[in-house]
Design a protein around this motif. Structure first.
Motif, PDB file in Angstrom:
ATOM      1  N   SER A  29      27.762 -22.873 -30.221  1.00  0.00           N
ATOM      2  CA  SER A  29      28.851 -22.965 -31.192  1.00  0.00           C
ATOM      3  C   SER A  29      29.100 -21.638 -31.885  1.00  0.00           C
ATOM      4  O   SER A  29      28.181 -20.891 -32.192  1.00  0.00           O
ATOM      5  CB  SER A  29      28.496 -24.018 -32.258  1.00  0.00           C
ATOM      6  OG  SER A  29      29.477 -24.057 -33.255  1.00  0.00           O
ATOM      7  N   ALA A  30      30.372 -21.349 -32.137  1.00  0.00           N
ATOM      8  CA  ALA A  30      30.726 -20.182 -32.949  1.00  0.00           C
ATOM      9  C   ALA A  30      30.658 -20.541 -34.429  1.00  0.00           C
ATOM     10  O   ALA A  30      30.617 -19.657 -35.274  1.00  0.00           O
ATOM     11  CB  ALA A  30      32.131 -19.698 -32.591  1.00  0.00           C
ATOM     12  N   GLU A  31      30.635 -21.835 -34.738  1.00  0.00           N
ATOM     13  CA  GLU A  31      30.561 -22.259 -36.136  1.00  0.00           C
ATOM     14  C   GLU A  31      29.129 -22.201 -36.635  1.00  0.00           C
ATOM     15  O   GLU A  31      28.184 -22.416 -35.879  1.00  0.00           O
ATOM     16  CB  GLU A  31      31.094 -23.681 -36.295  1.00  0.00           C
ATOM     17  CG  GLU A  31      32.583 -23.787 -36.031  1.00  0.00           C
ATOM     18  CD  GLU A  31      33.069 -25.186 -36.279  1.00  0.00           C
ATOM     19  OE1 GLU A  31      34.007 -25.328 -37.066  1.00  0.00           O
ATOM     20  OE2 GLU A  31      32.491 -26.119 -35.698  1.00  0.00           O
ATOM     21  N   ALA A  32      29.001 -21.897 -37.927  1.00  0.00           N
ATOM     22  CA  ALA A  32      27.667 -21.758 -38.507  1.00  0.00           C
ATOM     23  C   ALA A  32      27.709 -22.127 -39.975  1.00  0.00           C
ATOM     24  O   ALA A  32      28.763 -22.325 -40.558  1.00  0.00           O
ATOM     25  CB  ALA A  32      27.183 -20.319 -38.348  1.00  0.00           C
ATOM     26  N   ILE A  33      26.516 -22.204 -40.550  1.00  0.00           N
ATOM     27  CA  ILE A  33      26.356 -22.382 -41.989  1.00  0.00           C
ATOM     28  C   ILE A  33      25.685 -21.120 -42.509  1.00  0.00           C
ATOM     29  O   ILE A  33      24.702 -20.644 -41.937  1.00  0.00           O
ATOM     30  CB  ILE A  33      25.469 -23.603 -42.312  1.00  0.00           C
ATOM     31  CG1 ILE A  33      26.127 -24.898 -41.842  1.00  0.00           C
ATOM     32  CG2 ILE A  33      25.145 -23.668 -43.797  1.00  0.00           C
ATOM     33  CD1 ILE A  33      27.401 -25.263 -42.573  1.00  0.00           C
TER      34      ILE A  33
END
Length: 93
Positions: free
Chosen positions: A64-68
């Motif tokens: 995923s390119a999404e992160a926290i």
């Protein structure tokens, strides 16, 4: 190795409540890493000693390119204060 005391500032507690359960699990993993080694994140320059401000970004999934991202400060001898959590739509490291 001893774990470093960690507390959440009010904005972080509110932001945590807005995260999904999957995002919260990612945050918990990041907090475990921070407790073991407060310098695990990337230092934000310009913070006044003895405190240091850091960010640590953890992908939501392996592909995923999404992160926290977790923003926190560390003061040696005092512990870590988590300032905020936010979703990163695209991580570039």
């Amino acid at each position: 190795m001893n774990e470093v005391p960690l507390e959440e500032a009010e904005p972080a507690r509110k932001a945590f409540g807005d995260l999904t359960e999957g995002e919260r699990e990612v945050v918990r993993d990041a907090l475990d890493a921070i407790r073991r080694d407060p310098a695990a994140g990337r230092e934000i320059p310009g913070w006044r000693p003895p405190s240091v401000e850091y960010t640590i970004t953890t992908p939501l999934a392996r592909d995923s390119a999404e992160a926290i991202t977790v923003v926190y400060t560390h003061t040696p001898g005092m512990g870590v204060t988590v300032v905020y959590y936010f979703r990163d739509p695209q991580v570039v490291d």
